[in-house]
Scaffold this active site. Structure first.
Site, PDB file in Angstrom:
ATOM      1  N   LYS A  94      36.390 -28.482 -26.175  1.00 13.43           N
ATOM      2  CA  LYS A  94      37.071 -27.589 -25.229  1.00 13.43           C
ATOM      3  C   LYS A  94      38.073 -28.404 -24.410  1.00 13.43           C
ATOM      4  O   LYS A  94      37.709 -29.390 -23.760  1.00 13.43           O
ATOM      5  CB  LYS A  94      36.015 -26.939 -24.318  1.00 13.43           C
ATOM      6  CG  LYS A  94      36.437 -25.642 -23.710  1.00 13.43           C
ATOM      7  CD  LYS A  94      35.230 -25.000 -23.044  1.00 13.43           C
ATOM      8  CE  LYS A  94      35.581 -23.718 -22.349  1.00 13.43           C
ATOM      9  NZ  LYS A  94      34.493 -23.265 -21.487  1.00 13.43           N
TER      10      LYS A  94
HETATM   11  C1  E4P Z   1      35.017 -20.068 -20.411  1.00 14.30           C
HETATM   12  O1  E4P Z   1      34.753 -20.674 -21.412  1.00 14.30           O
HETATM   13  C2  E4P Z   1      34.455 -20.382 -19.086  1.00 14.30           C
HETATM   14  O2  E4P Z   1      33.298 -21.161 -19.252  1.00 14.30           O
HETATM   15  C3  E4P Z   1      34.019 -19.180 -18.321  1.00 14.30           C
HETATM   16  O3  E4P Z   1      34.098 -18.005 -19.055  1.00 14.30           O
HETATM   17  C4  E4P Z   1      34.449 -19.121 -16.918  1.00 14.30           C
HETATM   18  O4  E4P Z   1      33.903 -17.977 -16.322  1.00 14.30           O
HETATM   19  P1  E4P Z   1      33.804 -17.762 -14.743  1.00 14.30           P
HETATM   20  O5  E4P Z   1      35.143 -17.333 -14.245  1.00 14.30           O
HETATM   21  O6  E4P Z   1      32.777 -16.683 -14.590  1.00 14.30           O
HETATM   22  O7  E4P Z   1      33.365 -19.083 -14.154  1.00 14.30           O
END
Ligand code: E4P
Length: 219
Positions: free
Chosen positions: A87
């Site tokens: 990622k």
């Molecule tokens: C995406 O991969 C992130 O981990 C995630 O969806 C972020 O979500 P949040 O805005 O609820 O922290």
């Protein structure tokens, strides 16, 4: 539509896996911190534990923000399991790292996407997945679903194979609307996934069926 769970909680991952609907897991440094996971070995062990529960892809985020650091970290992360997807944040060195990993056949998830332009760049760089954050856009009064529609149109116009991974999902309507638009994947908390199965008429109907069965069978 593929269902990923957005958590580092092994209990939540196991629960979603046991439902038989889980296609993968996404994590981020905040979610790892929430589980109290720190230190290189503990982080890698935790990713391994996640890969042992789920059958599908597991996104593991790099901490570095320079090209060399992201490459170094990503190459270490993919040694944990062939389920690992690296990622990478949507920054200039991140785009460069996406291209590097793509050329090497290493799968990536470009994170922190908030605009169609960023989504276009991620696809051009060969990202496997690209994560637009719905909830965080909604939080600042921006229509996140229009962004998903725009990205779908752009990707379909040119046949980009990068998968739209709708992220920062907060509730079941996000999932349903993304499915209508044609997002390839959604990632959200266990609560949003479980909320999909809830309907008051289901509960009332089941209660009635069980009551009628009990009435004629209790002798
Ligand atoms: C995406 O991969 C992130 O981990 C995630 O969806 C972020 O979500 P949040 O805005 O609820 O922290």
């Amino acid at each position: 539509m593929k269902f990923f769970i957005d958590t580092a909680s092994l209990a939540d991952i196991q629960e979603a896996q046991d439902m038989g609907i889980l296609d993968g897991v996404t994590t981020n440094p905040s979610l790892m911190a929430k589980e109290g996971i720190s230190g290189d070995k503990a982080v890698k062990d935790h990713y391994k534990a996640i890969c042992d529960i789920v059958d599908g892809d597991v996104s593991a985020e790099v901490i570095s923000t320079d090209f060399e650091g992201m490459v170094r970290e990503g190459e270490e992360l993919v040694k944990i399991s062939d389920q690992i997807v690296v990622k990478i944040p949507m920054i200039k060195d991140g785009v460069k790292a996406l291209r590097y990993f793509s050329n090497k056949g290493i799968r990536t998830n470009c994170t922190l996407i908030f605009s169609a332009g960023q989504a276009l760049l991620a696809a051009k760089a060969g990202a496997t997945y690209m994560s637009p954050f719905l909830g965080r856009l909604d939080d600042i009064s921006t229509d996140s679903l229009t962004l998903i529609e725009d990205i779908r149109t752009i990707y379909d116009n040119y046949g980009y194979e990068t998968q739209i991974l709708a992220a920062s999902v907060r509730h079941p309507m996000h999932i349903i609307e993304c499915a209508k638009i044609g997002a390839d994947v959604m990632t959200g908390p266990l609560s949003a996934i479980v909320a999909l199965l809830k309907h008051p008429l289901t509960d009332i109907g089941l209660q009635q069926f069980l009551a009628d069965h009990a009435r004629v069978n209790q002798k």
